[in-house]
Design a protein around this motif. Structure first.
Motif, PDB file in Angstrom:
ATOM      1  N   THR A 295       0.828  -1.205   0.000  1.00  9.40           N
ATOM      2  CA  THR A 295       0.000   0.000   0.000  1.00  9.40           C
ATOM      3  C   THR A 295       0.862   1.254   0.000  1.00  9.40           C
ATOM      4  N   ALA A 296       1.919   1.261   0.789  1.00  9.71           N
ATOM      5  CA  ALA A 296       2.816   2.423   0.823  1.00  9.71           C
ATOM      6  C   ALA A 296       3.475   2.642  -0.531  1.00  9.71           C
ATOM      7  N   LEU A 297       3.932   1.577  -1.177  1.00 11.94           N
ATOM      8  CA  LEU A 297       4.553   1.708  -2.495  1.00 11.94           C
ATOM      9  C   LEU A 297       3.558   2.212  -3.537  1.00 11.94           C
ATOM     10  N   ALA A 298       2.341   1.713  -3.486  1.00 14.77           N
ATOM     11  CA  ALA A 298       1.313   2.147  -4.444  1.00 14.77           C
ATOM     12  C   ALA A 298       0.960   3.615  -4.242  1.00 14.77           C
ATOM     13  N   THR A 299       0.925   4.075  -2.987  1.00 12.01           N
ATOM     14  CA  THR A 299       0.597   5.473  -2.706  1.00 12.01           C
ATOM     15  C   THR A 299       1.656   6.405  -3.276  1.00 12.01           C
ATOM     16  N   VAL A 300       2.917   6.054  -3.116  1.00 11.17           N
ATOM     17  CA  VAL A 300       4.010   6.880  -3.652  1.00 11.17           C
ATOM     18  C   VAL A 300       3.939   6.908  -5.176  1.00 11.17           C
ATOM     19  N   ALA A 301       3.717   5.767  -5.791  1.00  6.95           N
ATOM     20  CA  ALA A 301       3.632   5.708  -7.253  1.00  6.95           C
ATOM     21  C   ALA A 301       2.451   6.528  -7.761  1.00  6.95           C
TER      22      ALA A 301
END
Length: 166
Positions: free
Chosen positions: A50-56
């Motif tokens: 979820t954190a990686l998707a939010t940054v992307a």
């Protein structure tokens, strides 16, 4: 599959080994489920994804807004060139927005703003030249093509600018 496990368990017991305590009844009907450790690992993995998707997603939004600003500036440039062609080869004197009649819609609004006078666009016009700039978002020093007011030699190229073609 269950029969194979039961046969293996019987074989292990016949050799004098017993399954570890706490795991003996793991395959019984009443003890099906996940352990706390397994659940915590899955929750941790979901959190990281979820954190990686939010940054992307945030990076993609910035790129989309910058692309919109560049398209708006090219539309303004085209409008000013049409103004030039239809007004005795002169650009607007001081107000670049005089060329708004040559735009398909009204003067563009910055994608991150809702005010009618965008804070991120700057324009200077004279009868023989013009420069219209839009401030680009992001942290890279080369996110635009110039500095403010068409300073093409600026080290920090935080603005995307268009100038007269004639």
């Amino acid at each position: 599959m269950i029969k194979i496990k039961q046969m293996m368990l019987i074989g292990v017991r016949s050799l004098g080994f017993a399954p570890p305590a706490g795991r003996a009844g793991r395959d019984d009907e009443e003890n099906k489920g996940f352990t706390l450790l397994e659940l915590l690992i899955v929750i941790g993995i979901i959190g990281v994804l979820t954190a990686l998707a939010t940054v992307a997603y945030a990076t993609t939004q910035v790129g989309g807004r910058n692309a919109r600003r560049k398209q708006d500036l090219v539309a303004i440039q085209n409008a000013l060139e049409q103004y030039y062609a239809e007004n005795n080869f002169n650009y607007p004197d001081s107000v670049c927005a005089d060329a708004v009649t040559y735009l398909k819609s009204s003067w563009p609004i910055d994608p991150s703003s809702t005010v009618s006078t965008p804070k991120n666009y700057s324009a200077t016009c004279a009868t023989n030249s013009y420069c219209v700039c839009g401030e680009m978002e992001g942290t890279a020093t080369t996110r635009g093509n110039s500095g403010l007011a068409c300073d093409w030699s600026a080290a920090d190229k935080a603005y995307y600018c268009v100038g007269n073609l004639q």
